[in-house]
Design a protein around this motif. Sequence first.
Motif, PDB file in Angstrom:
ATOM      1  N   VAL A 125       0.880  -1.165   0.000  1.00 57.98           N
ATOM      2  CA  VAL A 125       0.000   0.000   0.000  1.00 57.98           C
ATOM      3  C   VAL A 125       0.918   1.216   0.000  1.00 57.98           C
ATOM      4  O   VAL A 125       1.818   1.315   0.846  1.00 57.98           O
ATOM      5  CB  VAL A 125      -0.934  -0.006   1.224  1.00 57.98           C
ATOM      6  CG1 VAL A 125      -1.773   1.251   1.278  1.00 57.98           C
ATOM      7  CG2 VAL A 125      -1.820  -1.258   1.195  1.00 57.98           C
ATOM      8  N   ASP A 136      -2.900   5.677  -2.560  1.00 62.95           N
ATOM      9  CA  ASP A 136      -3.894   4.601  -2.504  1.00 62.95           C
ATOM     10  C   ASP A 136      -5.038   4.976  -1.570  1.00 62.95           C
ATOM     11  O   ASP A 136      -4.866   5.720  -0.609  1.00 62.95           O
ATOM     12  CB  ASP A 136      -3.265   3.301  -1.996  1.00 62.95           C
ATOM     13  CG  ASP A 136      -2.378   2.610  -3.016  1.00 62.95           C
ATOM     14  OD1 ASP A 136      -2.453   2.964  -4.218  1.00 62.95           O
ATOM     15  OD2 ASP A 136      -1.613   1.720  -2.612  1.00 62.95           O
ATOM     16  N   THR A 137      -6.203   4.425  -1.853  1.00 57.62           N
ATOM     17  CA  THR A 137      -7.339   4.485  -0.935  1.00 57.62           C
ATOM     18  C   THR A 137      -7.586   3.062  -0.468  1.00 57.62           C
ATOM     19  O   THR A 137      -7.873   2.177  -1.282  1.00 57.62           O
ATOM     20  CB  THR A 137      -8.595   5.063  -1.622  1.00 57.62           C
ATOM     21  OG1 THR A 137      -8.285   6.391  -2.069  1.00 57.62           O
ATOM     22  CG2 THR A 137      -9.766   5.115  -0.651  1.00 57.62           C
ATOM     23  N   VAL A 171      -7.222  -2.231  -2.283  1.00 52.08           N
ATOM     24  CA  VAL A 171      -6.932  -0.998  -3.006  1.00 52.08           C
ATOM     25  C   VAL A 171      -7.460  -1.255  -4.411  1.00 52.08           C
ATOM     26  O   VAL A 171      -7.046  -2.210  -5.073  1.00 52.08           O
ATOM     27  CB  VAL A 171      -5.425  -0.667  -3.025  1.00 52.08           C
ATOM     28  CG1 VAL A 171      -5.156   0.501  -3.963  1.00 52.08           C
ATOM     29  CG2 VAL A 171      -4.925  -0.361  -1.620  1.00 52.08           C
ATOM     30  N   ASP A 172      -8.397  -0.414  -4.828  1.00 54.98           N
ATOM     31  CA  ASP A 172      -9.139  -0.665  -6.069  1.00 54.98           C
ATOM     32  C   ASP A 172      -9.783  -2.048  -5.925  1.00 54.98           C
ATOM     33  O   ASP A 172     -10.456  -2.306  -4.949  1.00 54.98           O
ATOM     34  CB  ASP A 172      -8.253  -0.514  -7.301  1.00 54.98           C
ATOM     35  CG  ASP A 172      -7.697   0.905  -7.433  1.00 54.98           C
ATOM     36  OD1 ASP A 172      -8.458   1.862  -7.146  1.00 54.98           O
ATOM     37  OD2 ASP A 172      -6.518   1.063  -7.812  1.00 54.98           O
TER      38      ASP A 172
END
Length: 146
Positions: free
Chosen positions: A101, A105-106, A129-130
């Motif tokens: 990560v 990134d979300t 993430v995604d």
Amino acid sequence: MTAFNIKDIMRLIPHRYPFLLVDKVVDVDPGERATGIKNVTMNEPFFQGHFPQEPVMPGVLILEAMAQTAAVLALDYLGEGSHGKVVYFMGIDGAKFRKPVVPGDTLHMHLTKERSRGTVWRFSAEAFVDDAKVCEAQLMAMLSDG
């Protein structure tokens, strides 16, 4: 409530910057499941040393962010009975890290209660993430009077 902003989260759990690792909690099914969201930025203090030339969010902090999401889920479920309660992280089983990560990134952390007996709760946790799974684990926590 089906979503919690940062002010709501700070009313429920005692964590504060730089150790508050969840920005909002959405898709809450009270006492059953929730999704925590962490926007990972280069401003995070841990990136200064992990690693300066190749910033990667430490896996233990991903687990902590998932645990904080679990704490919000459990304390919200208790409603008024949560006043003065603290959630202590008790255990981690089967932790696996799939991808790094990085800043930008979300992190979406999906927590599902597996069971609760008295003050002890067990959660299944996955972080994405995604569409890529970056972490998974089972977490145990105990609710206690602060």
